[in-house]
Design an enzyme around this catalytic site. Structure first.
Site, short mmCIF file in Angstrom:
data_model
loop_
_atom_site.label_atom_id
_atom_site.label_comp_id
_atom_site.label_asym_id
_atom_site.label_seq_id
_atom_site.Cartn_x
_atom_site.Cartn_y
_atom_site.Cartn_z
N ASP A 140 -2.40 13.95 21.56
CA ASP A 140 -1.10 13.65 20.84
C ASP A 140 -1.13 14.08 19.35
O ASP A 140 -0.26 14.18 18.79
CB ASP A 140 -0.95 12.12 20.92
N ASP A 191 0.71 -1.37 -0.03
CA ASP A 191 0.09 -0.13 0.11
C ASP A 191 0.91 1.28 0.01
O ASP A 191 0.54 2.12 -0.62
CB ASP A 191 -0.90 0.09 1.23
N GLY A 192 2.09 1.26 0.78
CA GLY A 192 2.78 2.29 0.78
C GLY A 192 3.37 2.76 -0.67
O GLY A 192 3.35 3.77 -1.10
N ASN A 227 -4.85 9.29 1.55
CA ASN A 227 -5.48 8.62 2.81
C ASN A 227 -5.81 9.59 3.66
O ASN A 227 -6.93 9.93 4.33
CB ASN A 227 -4.28 7.79 3.51
N ASN A 260 -6.57 6.06 10.55
CA ASN A 260 -7.75 6.71 11.18
C ASN A 260 -8.39 5.56 12.22
O ASN A 260 -8.67 5.59 13.32
CB ASN A 260 -8.70 7.19 10.19
#
Length: 254
Positions: free
Chosen positions: A144, A44-45, A114, A158
């Site tokens: 954070d 996916d990257g 994304n 997410n």
């Protein structure tokens, strides 16, 4: 129509490079700007990287999984590639546009397929003010970080941050808090796809924050604006019955 001209790209992983050599020898290698379809070999990257690098070409991209995560990828097989491309379902994705301003006054523009995330860059919690379409919606979020994601990105960072998975056809964005401390129970919000979301960093020198758009970071930001970019579209190809909608549903029952 069956694509005749295929451009192959691959990640640096040995298994992806081996697949590149096999597939290019079997189907030929076309320069990407002249291709009918681009085949990305990796995870996916690497698919996100390929979509970013080819977004000006308006050529559909078909991923084949030669990586570790394959949510955006189809299964790898050496046989029948042209037939698979001819039968593939096309999904159109509009990315997010990020405008980040640093404490030094530098302005950075990034595209994210994304999500765009803001993350604390030091030991102190981030303090963020959140505005939507010019109206302040939260004076102070102690956390954070926070992120805004597209439906296609809702199963990535997410979801790990306990944000909702969004239907692929939904005209909404998810705004999700990352480890919120105050308000403690606030997880985020669903916003219209047309919304302009702005984060202002409170006490940025003491509480530094970085912004990240699909892995491309900007440090020491003081403000970040995020919106959908309708002028940019990414064309993804999936095997029949295995499109993004089916994958999003399947992900919720794993």
């Amino acid at each position: 129509m069956t694509p005749q001209r295929i451009g192959f790209v691959a990640s640096s992983a040995p298994v992806a490079q081996e697949a590149l050599n096999v597939m290019a020898a079997r189907y030929g290698q076309c320069p990407l700007p002249e291709a009918d379809a681009i085949v990305a070999l990796g995870g996916d990257g690497f698919m996100l990287q390929t979509l970013h690098e080819t977004q000006s070409l308006d050529i559909p991209v078909y991923g084949m999984n030669r990586g570790t995560v394959g949510f955006l990828m189809n299964g790898y097989a050496e046989d029948g590639l042209r037939e698979r491309l001819a039968e593939a379902e096309e999904e159109i994705l509009n990315p997010l546009a990020m405008t980040a301003v640093t404490g030094a006054g530098e302005v950075f523009h990034r595209i994210a397929i994304n999500e765009v995330s803001l993350l604390r860059a030091g030991p102190q919690a981030a303090w963020l003010k959140i505005s939507v379409d010019g109206k302040v919606r939260m004076e102070e979020l102690v956390c954070d970080g926070a992120l805004v994601c597209t439906p296609a990105g809702s199963t990535a960072y997410n979801y790990s941050a306990h944000g909702p998975i969004l239907p692929i056809g939904a005209d909404v964005l998810a705004l999700t808090a990352i480890a919120p401390f105050r308000p403690r129970r606030w997880r985020g919000a669903l916003l219209p796809k047309t919304a302009l979301v702005r984060f202002d960093v409170i006490d940025a020198q003491k509480r530094p924050v970085m912004a990240d758009a699909d892995g491309r970071s900007v440090r020491d930001v003081v403000s970040v604006e995020i919106r959908t970019e309708p002028a940019v579209r990414h064309r993804l190809l999936f095997d029949p019955g295995h499109g993004l909608e089916e994958r999003l549903i399947r992900e919720q029952f794993v």
